[in-house]
Design a protein around this motif. Structure first.
Motif, PDB file in Angstrom:
ATOM      1  N   GLY A  34       0.825  -1.192   0.000  1.00  0.00           N
ATOM      2  CA  GLY A  34       0.000   0.000   0.000  1.00  0.00           C
ATOM      3  C   GLY A  34       0.866   1.251   0.000  1.00  0.00           C
ATOM      4  O   GLY A  34       2.036   1.204   0.409  1.00  0.00           O
ATOM      5  N   SER A  35       0.302   2.372  -0.436  1.00  0.00           N
ATOM      6  CA  SER A  35       1.097   3.599  -0.584  1.00  0.00           C
ATOM      7  C   SER A  35       1.681   4.077   0.743  1.00  0.00           C
ATOM      8  O   SER A  35       2.864   4.436   0.812  1.00  0.00           O
ATOM      9  CB  SER A  35       0.232   4.699  -1.213  1.00  0.00           C
ATOM     10  N   TRP A  36       0.883   4.095   1.812  1.00  0.00           N
ATOM     11  CA  TRP A  36       1.366   4.520   3.121  1.00  0.00           C
ATOM     12  C   TRP A  36       2.403   3.545   3.653  1.00  0.00           C
ATOM     13  O   TRP A  36       3.452   3.954   4.182  1.00  0.00           O
ATOM     14  CB  TRP A  36       0.191   4.648   4.085  1.00  0.00           C
ATOM     15  N   LYS A 154      -8.970  10.397   0.102  1.00  0.00           N
ATOM     16  CA  LYS A 154      -8.122   9.204   0.123  1.00  0.00           C
ATOM     17  C   LYS A 154      -7.211   9.156  -1.092  1.00  0.00           C
ATOM     18  O   LYS A 154      -6.015   8.841  -0.976  1.00  0.00           O
ATOM     19  CB  LYS A 154      -8.982   7.939   0.180  1.00  0.00           C
ATOM     20  N   ASP A 158      -3.213   9.132  -1.104  1.00  0.00           N
ATOM     21  CA  ASP A 158      -2.534   8.004  -1.752  1.00  0.00           C
ATOM     22  C   ASP A 158      -1.500   8.497  -2.763  1.00  0.00           C
ATOM     23  O   ASP A 158      -0.384   7.951  -2.851  1.00  0.00           O
ATOM     24  CB  ASP A 158      -3.546   7.091  -2.454  1.00  0.00           C
ATOM     25  N   THR A 176       0.498  -2.345  -5.373  1.00  0.00           N
ATOM     26  CA  THR A 176       0.131  -1.043  -4.831  1.00  0.00           C
ATOM     27  C   THR A 176      -1.194  -0.577  -5.432  1.00  0.00           C
ATOM     28  O   THR A 176      -2.085  -0.086  -4.722  1.00  0.00           O
ATOM     29  CB  THR A 176       1.229  -0.008  -5.131  1.00  0.00           C
ATOM     30  N   THR A 180      -4.874  -0.274  -3.496  1.00  0.00           N
ATOM     31  CA  THR A 180      -5.658   0.959  -3.527  1.00  0.00           C
ATOM     32  C   THR A 180      -7.098   0.694  -3.952  1.00  0.00           C
ATOM     33  O   THR A 180      -8.045   1.287  -3.426  1.00  0.00           O
ATOM     34  CB  THR A 180      -5.013   1.978  -4.482  1.00  0.00           C
TER      35      THR A 180
END
Length: 206
Positions: A34-36, A154, A158, A176, A180
């Protein structure tokens, strides 16, 4: 502490334990995070220190940014949630150790399993409505501050996190994009599925 609060705390901790396990599995699939998560994993790889350490550092920064947006004193109680998440992440990454998967089909299977577990865990940990993870708190603050839909806030976060993950060499890939697209609907599914059971447990007199 009465039994109602005990139930809420158990559900909260259990959910975090499960969803951090799911995130750790998706990382081991090696097709993207995931991006975070990409920022925290990237800093772990390029700078050093544990993933949990970077979750705590970045969460603290996010709390300060959110406080500036809302023009309020930082809600450091949310940092407790971030600390618990970081601790469990370090635990699961230690348990999984050098576990790797080479076959591409199995890697995608591991990835989707990890996403499923992640969605289940997040859906569970949100049920007690304890202080949210700082990144979720930021998302809600941006939504309210700029009159956006939650999905718009969001997506904006992102994109920013993807850029940050790319800069620090985070594990960005097909996974990724899939994360999302899948995590939001998956969390909603499990949240709605278990909310009735949770509410019965939370209000039950023991």
């Amino acid at each position: 502490m009465n039994m109602r609060k005990v139930v809420k705390l158990i559900v909260f901790i259990f959910g975090i334990c499960i969803f951090t396990f799911g995130v750790s599995i998706t990382l081991k699939s090696d097709i993207g995070s995931g991006s975070w998560d990409g920022i925290n994993f990237g800093l772990n790889k390029t700078v050093g220190m544990s993933v949990g350490f970077w979750i705590n550092v970045n969460s603290f920064i996010i709390l300060l940014i959110t406080a500036l947006i809302n023009k309020e004193i930082p809600k450091f109680i949310s940092f407790i949630t971030a600390f618990i998440i970081g601790s469990f992440m370090d635990f699961w990454l230690y348990v999984l150790g050098s576990f790797t998967v080479n076959d591409i089909v199995i890697r995608y299977g591991v990835f989707f399993l990890g996403v499923l577990i992640t969605c289940f865990g997040i859906g569970i940990y949100l049920l007690p409505k304890f202080p949210p993870n700082p990144i979720d708190y930021l998302m809600v603050s941006i939504k309210e501050k700029y009159n956006l839909k939650i999905i718009q806030a969001k997506i904006g976060i992102d994109i920013f996190c993807l850029l940050g993950a790319f800069i620090v060499g985070g594990p960005i890939g097909v996974g990724t994009i899939l994360s999302t697209l899948l995590v939001g609907p998956g969390v909603n599914l499990f949240y709605d599925l278990f909310s009735g059971v949770y509410n019965k447990l939370a209000i039950r007199k023991i």
